[in-house]
Design a protein around this motif. Structure first.
Motif, PDB file in Angstrom:
ATOM      1  N   LYS A 138       0.820  -1.200   0.156  1.00  0.00           N
ATOM      2  CA  LYS A 138       0.226   0.080  -0.053  1.00  0.00           C
ATOM      3  C   LYS A 138       0.924   1.289   0.013  1.00  0.00           C
ATOM      4  O   LYS A 138       0.493   2.124  -0.536  1.00  0.00           O
ATOM      5  N   SER A 155       3.253  -4.513 -10.195  1.00  0.00           N
ATOM      6  CA  SER A 155       1.836  -4.917 -10.732  1.00  0.00           C
ATOM      7  C   SER A 155       1.171  -5.999  -9.635  1.00  0.00           C
ATOM      8  O   SER A 155       1.743  -6.688  -8.971  1.00  0.00           O
ATOM      9  N   ASN A 211      -0.738  -4.893  -6.786  1.00  0.00           N
ATOM     10  CA  ASN A 211      -0.666  -4.744  -5.467  1.00  0.00           C
ATOM     11  C   ASN A 211      -2.063  -3.755  -4.988  1.00  0.00           C
ATOM     12  O   ASN A 211      -2.883  -3.543  -5.786  1.00  0.00           O
ATOM     13  N   CYS A 212      -1.690  -3.153  -3.890  1.00  0.00           N
ATOM     14  CA  CYS A 212      -2.754  -2.223  -3.202  1.00  0.00           C
ATOM     15  C   CYS A 212      -2.402  -0.733  -3.234  1.00  0.00           C
ATOM     16  O   CYS A 212      -2.794  -0.131  -2.445  1.00  0.00           O
ATOM     17  N   LEU A 213      -1.578  -0.205  -4.296  1.00  0.00           N
ATOM     18  CA  LEU A 213      -1.254   1.326  -4.191  1.00  0.00           C
ATOM     19  C   LEU A 213      -2.294   2.126  -4.581  1.00  0.00           C
ATOM     20  O   LEU A 213      -3.238   1.629  -5.092  1.00  0.00           O
ATOM     21  N   THR A 214      -2.427   3.315  -3.717  1.00  0.00           N
ATOM     22  CA  THR A 214      -3.286   3.994  -3.868  1.00  0.00           C
ATOM     23  C   THR A 214      -2.697   5.428  -4.377  1.00  0.00           C
ATOM     24  O   THR A 214      -3.754   6.279  -5.115  1.00  0.00           O
ATOM     25  N   MET A 222       2.934  -1.129 -13.120  1.00  0.00           N
ATOM     26  CA  MET A 222       2.118  -0.944 -11.980  1.00  0.00           C
ATOM     27  C   MET A 222       0.749  -1.365 -12.227  1.00  0.00           C
ATOM     28  O   MET A 222      -0.162  -0.836 -11.803  1.00  0.00           O
ATOM     29  N   SER A 249      -2.529  -3.470 -12.639  1.00  0.00           N
ATOM     30  CA  SER A 249      -3.593  -4.285 -11.847  1.00  0.00           C
ATOM     31  C   SER A 249      -3.404  -3.707 -10.301  1.00  0.00           C
ATOM     32  O   SER A 249      -3.521  -4.313  -9.265  1.00  0.00           O
ATOM     33  N   ASN A 250      -3.106  -2.505 -10.209  1.00  0.00           N
ATOM     34  CA  ASN A 250      -3.502  -1.693  -8.880  1.00  0.00           C
ATOM     35  C   ASN A 250      -4.704  -0.942  -8.887  1.00  0.00           C
ATOM     36  O   ASN A 250      -4.903   0.275  -9.239  1.00  0.00           O
ATOM     37  N   LEU A 309      -5.460   2.303  -7.246  1.00  0.00           N
ATOM     38  CA  LEU A 309      -4.522   3.593  -7.751  1.00  0.00           C
ATOM     39  C   LEU A 309      -5.630   4.551  -8.428  1.00  0.00           C
ATOM     40  O   LEU A 309      -5.923   4.053  -9.886  1.00  0.00           O
ATOM     41  N   CYS A 352      -6.030  -0.022 -13.960  1.00  0.00           N
ATOM     42  CA  CYS A 352      -6.217   0.549 -12.534  1.00  0.00           C
ATOM     43  C   CYS A 352      -7.481   1.607 -12.923  1.00  0.00           C
ATOM     44  O   CYS A 352      -8.207   1.111 -13.624  1.00  0.00           O
TER      45      CYS A 352
END
Length: 610
Positions: free
Chosen positions: A76, A95, A97-100, A118, A120-121, A124, A146
């Motif tokens: 995150k 790729s 993950n849960c990045l916002t 990146m 499939s976040n 985001l 995303c």
């Protein structure tokens, strides 16, 4: 494994551990400096774990690391303390993950990074204008799948950008690419892009403003509908360098004749899976460089006689799954070089005597794709209904025109006699023509004014894998001795740009090399990928009008095994050499090769080929 102790890698200090794979474990957190002893590691894979936070200090002292894979974790936060990365990463995969959010400090210090994945976040949604400013050498960013709603980046070095399946991308931003002037490849597949928005029409701007270097654009699987010249939202006017355009499955039913008027260098046009009933007469005439047109699965019923008037370089034409019933010979005779591949399958063709010309062309200029699926419709001659086109025997079903065939036979005989006479006296004629041209226009050897320092690479050596031993033992040592000034060399696939698509990497290196040497062997010419490399080099010779490619035959290849591309190269009088086992012959070989590698001649067709 659920954790990595701080001293876990102490026994490996100073060792040459190149690749470390900790993927598919249960690691939830990393400790500071846990990898500090792995100074020689180049690739670290922590994919498919449960890591939630990434700090630069986790990888402190990893001097040689170039690739870091963090796929499918629970990350995150990256660099929440705004520290500076002190490693020379070139490829980073985040790729799944849960990045916002990505701030201007997230990648601070990663100045050597060229590839960032990146995708499939799904959380985001926001990218700041300064999110990637610290990435001075970034070339590829993948933000597919995303939910980015605010997009306005400033990344001067970016070459490729993937925004596939971002359904909220264009809800707020009108012209997000105006600062990406170096962008070469852009993929906007499945972004819910629509044809017209009133605000853009009023402002008279284009979505693609600023993309002056773009060569590849994918807009497939969007609800575009129709393309009008007044629809500013889809105006292609800024894309003057575009070479490949994909508009597949976009529900397009109408194309304005001037819709693509600015795309004069377009080579590949994909309109597969739309609702096009008729193509405007002049829509393809501006594409003098076009080689590939895909109109599969549309609703075409008619092809105008002048539709392909200016497409002399067309090599592939896909017209399958349309509603074509009749084909005019005059329409297809304008299509370019021999052996053009054409797909007419799954069309309701009316097989009658008017179509008999097609059978002759199939065995001549045309190569028909999907022959077994090219079926005659019920409206055909009775013996041909629901039968393959190749069952059509025009000699049996169609009457003869005696006068026409007699005159044709006489003309052919006369032509054959003339050809035989010309062939018999060919050397005398060519010599006389050469003297005539030399007396009339003279001859000046034209050299390219640029030298090897004006290019990114000095020399690019392309060879088949089985020929690598010969190249390294015979060719490379001698060239290093004779051409010590050539220091920036690309030797085979191992030296290609990492992270780039294979064919794009080949094209990149060929177009930026002062000289390209192609090693031809019997095994090489039978390899499809090798011949694609040869085609790429030939295309650049044709485009630049410079003889920067040298072909080297490292073994004797029988005439019947020499492919069309190699024959085409030789027939154009391009420089080539033969390797010999004779010692004096080898000395002559390297003298000639050294001469070829130190100058670039401009192509000159005034001198006849031998």
């Amino acid at each position: 494994m659920s954790e990595i102790p701080t001293d876990f890698f102490d026994p490996l200090q100073g060792h040459f551990l190149s690749v470390l794979d900790f993927s598919s474990n249960y690691i939830r957190a990393l400790r500071p400096f846990v990898f500090s002893n792995l100074t020689r590691t180049r690739l670290l894979d922590l994919s498919n774990n449960r890591i939630e936070k990434i700090e630069p200090e986790f990888f402190e002292n990893m001097q040689d690391i170039r690739v870091l894979k963090l796929i499918a974790n629970n990350i995150k936060h990256i660099n929440p303390n705004n520290s500076s990365w002190k490693i020379g990463l070139t490829e980073l995969d985040l790729s799944g993950n849960c990045l916002t959010k990505i701030s201007q400090f997230t990648f601070l210090g990663l100045q050597n990074l060229t590839f960032l994945d990146m995708q499939s976040n799904i959380d985001l949604t926001i990218l700041e204008r300064t999110s990637f400013m610290g990435l001075k050498q970034i070339e590829t960013i993948d933000l597919s799948q995303c939910n980015i709603a605010n997009f306005d980046l400033v990344t001067p070095s970016l070459k490729s950008l993937f925004l596939i399946d971002n359904p909220t991308l264009f809800h707020m931003t009108f012209y997000p690419f105006e600062s990406l002037q170096s962008l070469v490849h852009l993929n906007l597949r499945k972004t819910r892009l629509e044809t017209v928005r009133l605000s853009l029409l009023v402002a008279n701007i284009s979505l693609f403003d600023g993309l002056v270097s773009l060569t590849t654009l994918d807009l497939s699987e969007n609800s575009i509908g129709s393309i009008y010249v007044w629809a500013g939202y889809l105006s292609f006017k800024p894309l003057s360098a575009l070479q490949k355009l994909s508009l597949e499955d976009c529900q397009i039913s109408f194309l304005n004749p001037l819709a693509f008027e600015a795309l004069t260098f377009l080579r590949v046009l994909k309109l597969r899976g739309n609702k096009i009933k008729q193509l405007p007469i002049d829509i393809l005439n501006i594409f003098g460089q076009m080689t590939y047109i895909d109109l599969h699965n549309n609703r075409l019923t008619y092809l105008d006689i002048n539709l392909f008037l200016n497409n002399s370089r067309l090599t592939t034409l896909l017209l399958s799954e349309n509603k074509l019933t009749r084909l005019n010979q005059s329409t297809f005779k304008l299509i370019g070089p021999s052996h053009t591949s054409v797909d007419l399958s799954r069309n309701p063709l009316e097989c009658n005597c008017e179509l008999s010309w097609l059978l002759t062309w199939i065995s001549g200029p045309f190569v028909l794709i999907n022959k077994k699926k090219t079926i005659c419709s019920p409206a055909s001659l009775e013996p041909l209904r629901e039968k393959p086109l190749f069952d059509f025997d025009s000699k049996t079903l169609c009457s003869y025109n005696i006068a026409l065939y007699t005159l044709t036979s006489l003309a052919i005989m006369f032509f054959v006699v003339i050809v035989l006479l010309i062939f018999h006296y060919r050397w005398q004629l060519r010599y006389k023509l050469f003297l005539l041209k030399l007396a009339a226009v003279g001859y000046n050897e034209m050299r390219d004014a640029r030298d090897h320092n004006d290019y990114e690479f000095d020399m690019n050596v392309i060879f088949y894998d089985d020929d690598e031993e010969w190249a390294r033992e015979r060719l490379l040592p001698t060239l290093e001795e004779r051409l010590p000034q050539f220091e920036r060399n690309v030797f085979g696939d191992e030296d290609l740009v990492p992270g780039m698509h294979y064919l794009d990497a080949i094209d990149y290196v060929v177009s930026r090399s002062y000289k390209t040497v192609i090693l031809l062997s019997r095994a090489a010419v039978r390899d499809r990928w090798f011949m694609l490399k040869l085609r790429t080099a030939m295309d650049h010779v044709s485009d630049t009008q410079t003889e920067f490619v040298v072909a080297v035959f490292i073994e004797d290849i029988p005439d019947d095994e020499i492919p069309f591309l190699a024959r085409l190269y030789l027939s154009d009088g391009r420089p080539y050499l033969y390797w010999t086992e004779d010692v004096r012959g080898q000395e002559y070989f390297f003298d000639e090769l050294t001469k070829y590698l130190t100058i670039n001649l401009r192509t000159n067709d005034l001198i006849p080929n031998e």
